[in-house]
Design a protein around this motif. Structure first.
Motif, PDB file in Angstrom:
ATOM      1  N   ASP A 318       0.812  -1.225   0.000  1.00 40.07           N
ATOM      2  CA  ASP A 318       0.000   0.000   0.000  1.00 40.07           C
ATOM      3  C   ASP A 318       0.857   1.293   0.000  1.00 40.07           C
ATOM      4  O   ASP A 318       0.697   2.106   0.878  1.00 40.07           O
ATOM      5  N   GLU A 319       1.684   1.555  -0.929  1.00 40.91           N
ATOM      6  CA  GLU A 319       2.071   0.857  -2.141  1.00 40.91           C
ATOM      7  C   GLU A 319       3.179  -0.153  -1.890  1.00 40.91           C
ATOM      8  O   GLU A 319       3.397  -1.043  -2.704  1.00 40.91           O
ATOM      9  N   THR A 330      -3.744  -3.462  -0.158  1.00 39.05           N
ATOM     10  CA  THR A 330      -3.102  -4.043  -1.335  1.00 39.05           C
ATOM     11  C   THR A 330      -3.589  -3.316  -2.575  1.00 39.05           C
ATOM     12  O   THR A 330      -4.799  -3.150  -2.783  1.00 39.05           O
ATOM     13  N   GLU A 331      -2.651  -2.901  -3.408  1.00 40.49           N
ATOM     14  CA  GLU A 331      -2.976  -2.183  -4.635  1.00 40.49           C
ATOM     15  C   GLU A 331      -3.520  -3.150  -5.688  1.00 40.49           C
ATOM     16  O   GLU A 331      -3.002  -4.255  -5.865  1.00 40.49           O
ATOM     17  N   CYS A 333      -3.275  -3.049  -8.924  1.00 41.64           N
ATOM     18  CA  CYS A 333      -2.253  -3.386  -9.914  1.00 41.64           C
ATOM     19  C   CYS A 333      -1.382  -4.554  -9.450  1.00 41.64           C
ATOM     20  O   CYS A 333      -0.956  -5.387 -10.260  1.00 41.64           O
ATOM     21  N   TYR A 379      -8.266   1.615  -5.133  1.00 44.68           N
ATOM     22  CA  TYR A 379      -6.806   1.581  -5.283  1.00 44.68           C
ATOM     23  C   TYR A 379      -6.184   0.610  -4.285  1.00 44.68           C
ATOM     24  O   TYR A 379      -5.381  -0.235  -4.655  1.00 44.68           O
ATOM     25  N   PHE A 380      -6.553   0.728  -3.021  1.00 45.52           N
ATOM     26  CA  PHE A 380      -6.118  -0.209  -1.990  1.00 45.52           C
ATOM     27  C   PHE A 380      -7.339  -0.892  -1.378  1.00 45.52           C
ATOM     28  O   PHE A 380      -8.267  -0.214  -0.933  1.00 45.52           O
ATOM     29  N   ASN A 404      -7.553   6.745  -1.346  1.00 46.86           N
ATOM     30  CA  ASN A 404      -6.965   5.441  -1.682  1.00 46.86           C
ATOM     31  C   ASN A 404      -7.930   4.282  -1.528  1.00 46.86           C
ATOM     32  O   ASN A 404      -7.797   3.260  -2.195  1.00 46.86           O
ATOM     33  N   GLY A 412      -7.423   7.510  -6.087  1.00 44.10           N
ATOM     34  CA  GLY A 412      -6.067   6.987  -5.971  1.00 44.10           C
ATOM     35  C   GLY A 412      -5.273   7.386  -7.202  1.00 44.10           C
ATOM     36  O   GLY A 412      -5.297   8.530  -7.635  1.00 44.10           O
ATOM     37  N   CYS A 416      -4.117   1.885 -11.983  1.00 46.91           N
ATOM     38  CA  CYS A 416      -4.931   0.684 -11.782  1.00 46.91           C
ATOM     39  C   CYS A 416      -6.198   0.713 -12.631  1.00 46.91           C
ATOM     40  O   CYS A 416      -6.692  -0.340 -13.039  1.00 46.91           O
TER      41      CYS A 416
END
Length: 684
Positions: A318-319, A330-331, A333, A379-380, A404, A412, A416
């Motif tokens: 995250d990131e 957790t991202e 991507c 994002y997360f 996020n 975010g 992603c």
């Protein structure tokens, strides 16, 4: 196994043709150059077609952002650099194409194919004489020069080109377009001539941290042309890139990532970089045949999940990697890149532990991080996500934006938004692989139909895979062929399955223990039907801070919470959604459930898995009921629910409500707010 075997009787067939494949890594033959033939070969794009709930998922993507990102995302829509304009010349357009290209061919969608071909055609048709490709550079536009090896510094970053090459490779496997191989050959020749003067990390660390993707593509082309300079190029890129294989095999790296959250060397902790890098040891093994790379892969994966793993099958990020506390993020991507790495690893090594990891990640971590319509993403995500809202969380980046954790198209970072499309599409592609002996291997399960050429004479067969998996425990394979054909068909028995049963045309063939690969080698006839039964045990597993998760087969189950959605608008990042639970969430599982899960967990099928299934709380087909007690002092602090402290027995010793209540669990992938990593409380 002898493919020439003629099946003369069912008894002979039982004895000779049903043998579990060896567990662990398949050892394929090496070429003289040290290059290792992959254990399995991905089928051409379009060979596998989704059906059932999986088809619905891909159609939702087609109707949502995957099919229309160029219309709704300003960065891609406006004067795109990958169409000759002055706009996006970085990663987001290639990221989108890396998912949209396979989607177009998986669905046979001509309109989407036409859309993505604009970018593919422009890229192929505008390659410079030197082999350089990509958006028109500033120097080319302003000075009228063309980038060549001699003036490579006038080019631009290597990284976005790696992603575009992935999309072009996808396109080639679907179409066999004759332009692609010369295009890639020319570009790799340019790279080989340029890398001493313009090394892989010249412009940014992104290229150096992600050089494995470049190595992978050069080796893919070597598998077709056998041009030795491609392996020379692969070695050179590897030498200039982050040494991921060394780090993954060296435990100091993963320990350091758990201990440090400062700005020093953060790129080596960046979760998306790590997700991409997981395949580095397998890629290097493919080129060299050095078994040490496989040991590094195994060490790195297991250590990563031990120190940073979360119940839904992905590591925190995250990131940056951020430990195994269930309140870490957790991202998105990182999930889709790790999935793709596992798919590549599986093909190269044949090691089935990575198929188990792939299914766990796909069916648990991936679904809840997008909205039902695939138009907004998170994002997360957080494992124990008791609310979704704006705020400052214990994430390594970023803090001040406070967007996020919400669901939004642009919340975010939009990387992603562009990159999430490869998750479901590539998973669908990699449900099946071709085997070196002209057979097929089903290494992950979902409803689909595959068409491939098998056997000595390359006879075309169609296999219709009918299943409710991962919710149901039966997978049926229906064979269609114009003539009888002998070929091996491999089936993976997951690690979690204690005993699997295979039937042929309704007759029991064999019962086998889990954690293995089964090969059925026979002469298949039209309308043959093979059934794989994978009984799904009820278990609990141990995670960060002495928490416990409930599992059934490949799915992890979380507390069912009714959801309250609230829409908001941010001046810079647009519309977004917050989600709050309607009921209480602060429950601990009784210790009797951990000790005897089968006796204390009740599974109920509440609705069928239809072709219109969506990963949400309303469509959850399976529920598990169990007993729990509330922990009154387990509350939200700084926007998350810190895990209650337990002693070494794993039991929470603080105040617990006396009343025992029934709670309902549903698949993690169907939730937006939830508890999945439960504290354990005394039964009385």
């Amino acid at each position: 196994m002898n493919k020439k075997l003629i099946i003369s009787s069912l008894a002979v067939f039982f004895i000779t043709s049903f043998k579990p494949a060896k567990q662990g890594v398949v050892q394929p033959p090496q070429s003289a150059a040290g290059y290792v033939t992959p254990a399995y070969t991905p089928l051409p794009l379009g060979s596998v077609k989704p059906k059932g709930w999986l088809l619905n998922q891909l159609q939702i993507m087609r109707n949502g952002t995957t099919g229309h990102l160029d219309e709704v995302h300003e960065k891609i829509r406006k004067d795109n650099g990958w169409l000759g304009g002055k706009g996006d010349n970085w990663e987001e357009t290639p990221y989108w194409l890396d998912g949209a290209v396979p989607l177009a061919y998986l669905l046979d969608d001509k309109q989407l194919q036409t859309k993505v071909l604009k970018y593919i055609n422009w890229t192929l048709d505008n390659q410079r004489p030197s082999g350089y490709f990509g958006p028109i550079t500033k120097a080319e536009r302003e000075q009228g020069i063309q980038v060549a090896a001699e003036n490579c510094s006038q080019g631009e970053d290597w990284w976005p080109k790696m992603v575009m090459l992935k999309a072009i490779r996808q396109y080639y496997t679907a179409t066999q377009d004759r332009r692609v191989i010369p295009f890639m050959t020319k570009y790799f020749n340019y790279q080989l001539k340029s890398l001493q003067q313009c090394p892989i990390g010249k412009w940014t660390e992104w290229a150096a941290s992600r050089g494995t993707d470049n190595v992978m593509l050069a080796q893919w082309l070597y598998g077709i042309t056998k041009e030795p300079s491609l392996l020379e190029l692969a070695n050179l890129i590897e030498s200039q890139s982050f040494p991921w294989s060394t780090w993954l095999g060296n435990r100091d790296w993963v320990i350091g990532a758990a201990a440090q959250q400062n700005g020093d060397h953060w790129m080596r902790r960046h979760a998306v970089n790590v997700g991409m890098a997981l395949k580095a040891p397998a890629i290097n093994y493919q080129r060299t045949g050095d078994q040490q790379y496989l040991k590094s892969l195994n060490t790195g994966w297991n250590d990563l999940m031990q120190l940073h793993g979360l119940p839904m099958g992905i590591f925190s990020g995250d990131e940056d990697l951020h430990g195994n506390d269930p309140t870490q993020g957790t991202e998105l991507c990182a999930i889709v890149e790790a999935m793709y790495s596992l798919e590549e690893i599986l093909g190269i090594t044949g090691d089935m532990q990575y198929a188990d990891a792939l299914e766990r990640m796909t069916f648990n971590a991936l679904p809840p991080q997008t909205t039902d319509d695939y138009n907004a993403k998170q994002y997360f995500q957080i494992a124990n996500q008791v609310q979704v809202k704006r705020g400052v969380f214990n994430f390594s980046l970023p803090f001040s934006r406070e967007m996020n954790n919400v669901y939004g198209m642009r919340s975010g970072y939009t990387c992603c938004l562009a990159n999430m499309h490869q998750g479901w599409t590539k998973f669908t592609q990699h449900l099946w692989y071709a085997t070196p002996d002209n057979g097929l291997a089903a290494l992950a399960y979902s409803p689909n139909v595959v068409k491939a050429k098998v056997g000595k004479a390359n006879t075309e067969v169609t296999i219709n895979e009918v299943t409710d998996y991962p919710f149901g425990d039966v997978v049926n394979f229906q064979i269609t062929t114009k003539q009888a054909v002998a070929f091996p068909l491999q089936l993976r028995v997951p690690n979690w399955c204690q005993e699997a049963t295979v039937l042929i045309n309704g007759e029991k063939l064999s019962t086998e223990k889990g954690k293995r690969l089964i090969t059925v080698n026979r002469t298949w006839k039209n309308k043959d039907k093979m059934t794989l039964q994978l009984p799904m045990p009820l278990t609990t597993s141990n995670w960060g801070r002495n928490s416990r998760a409930v599992e059934r087969g490949p799915l992890v189950y979380a507390l069912k919470l009714e959801e309250k959605w609230e829409k908001g608008t941010d001046e810079k990042e647009g519309d977004y959604f917050s989600v709050y639970p309607k009921g209480d969430w602060n429950y601990g599982l009784l210790e009797t459930i951990v000790k005897e899960p089968v006796q204390n967990l009740e599974v109920k099928v509440v609705q069928p898995v239809t072709d219109k299934f969506i990963w949400n709380i309303q469509h959850a087909p399976i529920q598990i009921t169990t007993s729990a007690r509330k922990i009154p002092e387990w509350r939200i602090v700084n926007d998350v629910a810190p895990q209650p402290v337990t002693d070494r027995t794993g039991i929470f010793r603080g105040e617990v409500q006396k009343e025992v209540e029934k709670i309902t669990l549903v698949p993690f992938g169907c939730t937006k707010v939830r508890v999945v990593a439960f504290p354990v409380v005394p039964a009385k």
